[in-house]
Write a protein that holds these residues in place. Structure first.
Motif, PDB file in Angstrom:
ATOM      1  N   VAL A 297      66.986 110.380   8.755  1.00  0.00           N
ATOM      2  CA  VAL A 297      68.425 110.473   8.468  1.00  0.00           C
ATOM      3  C   VAL A 297      69.242 109.703   9.491  1.00  0.00           C
ATOM      4  N   GLU A 298      68.888 109.837  10.767  1.00  0.00           N
ATOM      5  CA  GLU A 298      69.667 109.207  11.824  1.00  0.00           C
ATOM      6  C   GLU A 298      69.378 107.716  11.982  1.00  0.00           C
ATOM      7  N   HIS A 299      68.157 107.293  11.667  1.00  0.00           N
ATOM      8  CA  HIS A 299      67.766 105.882  11.838  1.00  0.00           C
ATOM      9  C   HIS A 299      67.067 105.354  10.582  1.00  0.00           C
ATOM     10  N   PRO A 300      67.756 105.343   9.446  1.00  0.00           N
ATOM     11  CA  PRO A 300      67.101 104.989   8.181  1.00  0.00           C
ATOM     12  C   PRO A 300      66.574 103.552   8.130  1.00  0.00           C
ATOM     13  N   ILE A 301      67.285 102.606   8.737  1.00  0.00           N
ATOM     14  CA  ILE A 301      66.835 101.215   8.693  1.00  0.00           C
ATOM     15  C   ILE A 301      65.568 101.031   9.527  1.00  0.00           C
ATOM     16  N   GLU A 302      65.520 101.646  10.709  1.00  0.00           N
ATOM     17  CA  GLU A 302      64.321 101.550  11.545  1.00  0.00           C
ATOM     18  C   GLU A 302      63.112 102.162  10.835  1.00  0.00           C
ATOM     19  N   VAL A 303      63.348 103.265  10.122  1.00  0.00           N
ATOM     20  CA  VAL A 303      62.262 103.891   9.368  1.00  0.00           C
ATOM     21  C   VAL A 303      61.767 102.950   8.280  1.00  0.00           C
ATOM     22  N   LYS A 304      62.682 102.361   7.526  1.00  0.00           N
ATOM     23  CA  LYS A 304      62.284 101.489   6.411  1.00  0.00           C
ATOM     24  C   LYS A 304      61.585 100.228   6.883  1.00  0.00           C
ATOM     25  N   ARG A 305      61.903  99.780   8.101  1.00  0.00           N
ATOM     26  CA  ARG A 305      61.201  98.611   8.655  1.00  0.00           C
ATOM     27  C   ARG A 305      59.717  98.904   8.863  1.00  0.00           C
ATOM     28  N   ARG A 306      59.408 100.152   9.104  1.00  0.00           N
ATOM     29  CA  ARG A 306      58.036 100.529   9.468  1.00  0.00           C
ATOM     30  C   ARG A 306      57.237 101.110   8.310  1.00  0.00           C
ATOM     31  N   ILE A 307      57.870 101.238   7.151  1.00  0.00           N
ATOM     32  CA  ILE A 307      57.212 101.847   5.992  1.00  0.00           C
ATOM     33  C   ILE A 307      57.010 100.828   4.877  1.00  0.00           C
ATOM     34  N   GLY A 308      55.839 100.882   4.270  1.00  0.00           N
ATOM     35  CA  GLY A 308      55.614 100.239   2.983  1.00  0.00           C
ATOM     36  C   GLY A 308      55.540 101.348   1.948  1.00  0.00           C
ATOM     37  N   TYR A 309      56.407 101.272   0.951  1.00  0.00           N
ATOM     38  CA  TYR A 309      56.549 102.384   0.004  1.00  0.00           C
ATOM     39  C   TYR A 309      56.293 101.909  -1.418  1.00  0.00           C
ATOM     40  N   LEU A 310      55.349 102.558  -2.079  1.00  0.00           N
ATOM     41  CA  LEU A 310      55.100 102.333  -3.504  1.00  0.00           C
ATOM     42  C   LEU A 310      55.537 103.580  -4.245  1.00  0.00           C
ATOM     43  N   PRO A 311      56.709 103.557  -4.884  1.00  0.00           N
ATOM     44  CA  PRO A 311      57.174 104.752  -5.593  1.00  0.00           C
ATOM     45  C   PRO A 311      56.479 104.920  -6.934  1.00  0.00           C
ATOM     46  N   GLU A 312      56.646 106.082  -7.537  1.00  0.00           N
ATOM     47  CA  GLU A 312      56.081 106.308  -8.858  1.00  0.00           C
ATOM     48  C   GLU A 312      56.761 105.369  -9.847  1.00  0.00           C
TER      49      GLU A 312
ATOM     50  N   GLN B 215      54.363  94.392  -2.841  1.00  0.00           N
ATOM     51  CA  GLN B 215      55.633  94.412  -2.100  1.00  0.00           C
ATOM     52  C   GLN B 215      55.585  95.421  -0.953  1.00  0.00           C
ATOM     53  N   ALA B 216      54.806  96.486  -1.111  1.00  0.00           N
ATOM     54  CA  ALA B 216      54.690  97.471  -0.034  1.00  0.00           C
ATOM     55  C   ALA B 216      53.930  96.923   1.167  1.00  0.00           C
ATOM     56  N   LEU B 217      53.101  95.906   0.939  1.00  0.00           N
ATOM     57  CA  LEU B 217      52.258  95.352   2.005  1.00  0.00           C
ATOM     58  C   LEU B 217      52.857  94.117   2.672  1.00  0.00           C
ATOM     59  N   LEU B 218      53.940  93.568   2.107  1.00  0.00           N
ATOM     60  CA  LEU B 218      54.477  92.272   2.542  1.00  0.00           C
ATOM     61  C   LEU B 218      54.699  92.183   4.047  1.00  0.00           C
ATOM     62  N   HIS B 219      55.289  93.198   4.629  1.00  0.00           N
ATOM     63  CA  HIS B 219      55.701  93.131   6.033  1.00  0.00           C
ATOM     64  C   HIS B 219      54.683  93.778   6.961  1.00  0.00           C
ATOM     65  N   ASP B 220      53.470  94.027   6.456  1.00  0.00           N
ATOM     66  CA  ASP B 220      52.385  94.610   7.250  1.00  0.00           C
ATOM     67  C   ASP B 220      52.857  95.856   7.997  1.00  0.00           C
ATOM     68  N   PRO B 221      53.298  96.884   7.251  1.00  0.00           N
ATOM     69  CA  PRO B 221      53.909  98.061   7.887  1.00  0.00           C
ATOM     70  C   PRO B 221      52.883  98.941   8.596  1.00  0.00           C
ATOM     71  N   GLU B 222      53.393  99.725   9.552  1.00  0.00           N
ATOM     72  CA  GLU B 222      52.536 100.664  10.265  1.00  0.00           C
ATOM     73  C   GLU B 222      52.222 101.904   9.433  1.00  0.00           C
ATOM     74  N   VAL B 223      53.110 102.224   8.491  1.00  0.00           N
ATOM     75  CA  VAL B 223      52.977 103.411   7.659  1.00  0.00           C
ATOM     76  C   VAL B 223      53.045 102.996   6.198  1.00  0.00           C
ATOM     77  N   LEU B 224      52.116 103.500   5.401  1.00  0.00           N
ATOM     78  CA  LEU B 224      52.132 103.264   3.956  1.00  0.00           C
ATOM     79  C   LEU B 224      52.287 104.594   3.238  1.00  0.00           C
TER      80      LEU B 224
ATOM     81  N   LYS C  91      46.719 101.911  10.380  1.00  0.00           N
ATOM     82  CA  LYS C  91      47.935 102.453   9.791  1.00  0.00           C
ATOM     83  C   LYS C  91      47.809 103.962   9.584  1.00  0.00           C
ATOM     84  N   ALA C  92      48.939 104.589   9.315  1.00  0.00           N
ATOM     85  CA  ALA C  92      48.957 105.956   8.783  1.00  0.00           C
ATOM     86  C   ALA C  92      49.290 105.816   7.305  1.00  0.00           C
ATOM     87  N   ILE C  93      48.437 106.357   6.441  1.00  0.00           N
ATOM     88  CA  ILE C  93      48.590 106.163   5.001  1.00  0.00           C
ATOM     89  C   ILE C  93      48.656 107.519   4.310  1.00  0.00           C
TER      90      ILE C  93
END
Length: 322
Positions: A70-85, A149-158, A186-188
């Motif tokens: 909530v407090e740092h949403p952009i920093e979180v999104k930089r570190r996550i690769g997200y594949l939604p349903e 697209q979730a893998l593009l930026h080689d995130p630390e968290v998937l 990574k943490a997946i």
């Protein structure tokens, strides 16, 4: 446990009077592949959306790589690769155009963009459909575009919501192999309803039901909870089955013997142990002593679907964690 990459503390989400997620707490470390299991409507996707920053929690906190969602949403999104349903994408874009667009949104430098897109395409095997509009692709290929697209930026968290949904068996095998290959760095987190996926790729799994976390353990620990854990299947001619069943039921450590059709005039005896005891060696000796013509003899590992059903029923929710 290694330093956690994901930390969830008493996380909750309400939609009006509906409690979708009810006080979930857990940690996921680098090197872990966490299976996120639960029946439909249990709160899996809602929890993942909160961790990924797409929904705001009603209560509790979630941190990714030390940053509050909530407090740092952009920093979180930089570190996550997200594949939604559903793997949403722009249907009129080609797969290549969509990935370039995602690379731009991610802020990937122009000089790196082609290499990053090319690597994601290679990992997800999209080359054959790269220049087709996404709306023309099969469900399986759309899913792979979403994974790319979730893998593009080689995130630390998937965070992957049903990553193999719509894939054929060969494609599922490839994606599971990719997840295993990435796991060490990574943490997946994988949401899935396919229990074989837990055994195939997950080092740990949690189960939620009614918005609450009701179990947390390794696949082996869940298998040990199954009534089939260390059960033995023995197939022999039907004419010898009554004799064999009576003799086996008198063995120490045997809880029950169940009968099933073995095909071609044969019967399969499923020997259920008491409290998961190891009975195979003793049973093998009995079969040899009796000189029964055994055509099949194997030990069950335990059935995850049995355990899943038990844990997610009203009675099962009262059980301790695995």
């Amino acid at each position: 446990m290694a330093e956690p990459m994901i930390e969830i503390d008493n996380l909750g989400k309400r939609f009006g009077a509906i409690v979708a997620v009810d006080g979930i707490s857990l940690k996921v470390a680098r090197g872990e592949v966490l299976g996120f299991l639960g029946p439909n409507g249990a709160g899996k996707s809602t929890t993942m959306k909160m961790v990924a920053g797409f929904l705001s929690p009603t209560s509790g906190t979630a941190r990714v790589c030390g940053f509050d969602v909530v407090e740092h949403p952009i920093e979180v999104k930089r570190r996550i690769g997200y594949l939604p349903e559903g793997a949403p994408a722009y249907p009129d874009m080609t797969a290549e155009g969509f990935l370039r667009f995602c690379a731009d949104v991610r802020g990937i430098a122009a000089g790196e963009r082609a290499a990053r897109v090319g690597r994601a395409v290679e990992l997800t095997q999209l080359a054959s459909v790269l220049y087709q509009p996404i709306e023309t692709l099969s469900k399986g290929f759309k899913r792979r575009v979403g994974l790319a697209q979730a893998l593009l930026h080689d995130p630390e968290v998937l965070i992957l919501d049903e990553p193999t949904d719509g894939l054929d068996p060969n494609q599922k095998h490839e994606v599971r192999g990719l997840i295993r290959a990435m796991a060490a760095e990574k943490a997946i987190v994988i949401s899935t309803h396919i229990l074989e996926e837990v055994d195939a790729v997950c080092s740990r799994a949690v189960v939620i039901a009614g918005g609450k976390l009701v179990a947390d353990g390794t696949p082996a620990e869940y298998e040990a909870l199954s009534r089939h854990h260390n059960a033995v299947s023995v197939t022999l001619p039907a004419a010898r089955s009554a004799e064999a069943r009576d003799a086996i039921k008198s063995m120490a450590g045997v809880a029950d013997v169940e009968l099933a059709d073995g095909g071609e005039g044969r019967v399969r005896l499923v020997v259920m142990p008491k409290r998961g005891q190891e009975i195979a060696q003793t049973l093998r000796g009995l079969c040899a002593d009796k000189d029964w013509p055994i055509s099949e003899f194997h030990v069950e590992r335990g059935k995850l679907d049995d355990v899943f059903r038990a844990i997610t029923t009203a009675k099962g929710k009262e059980q301790p964690h695995a």
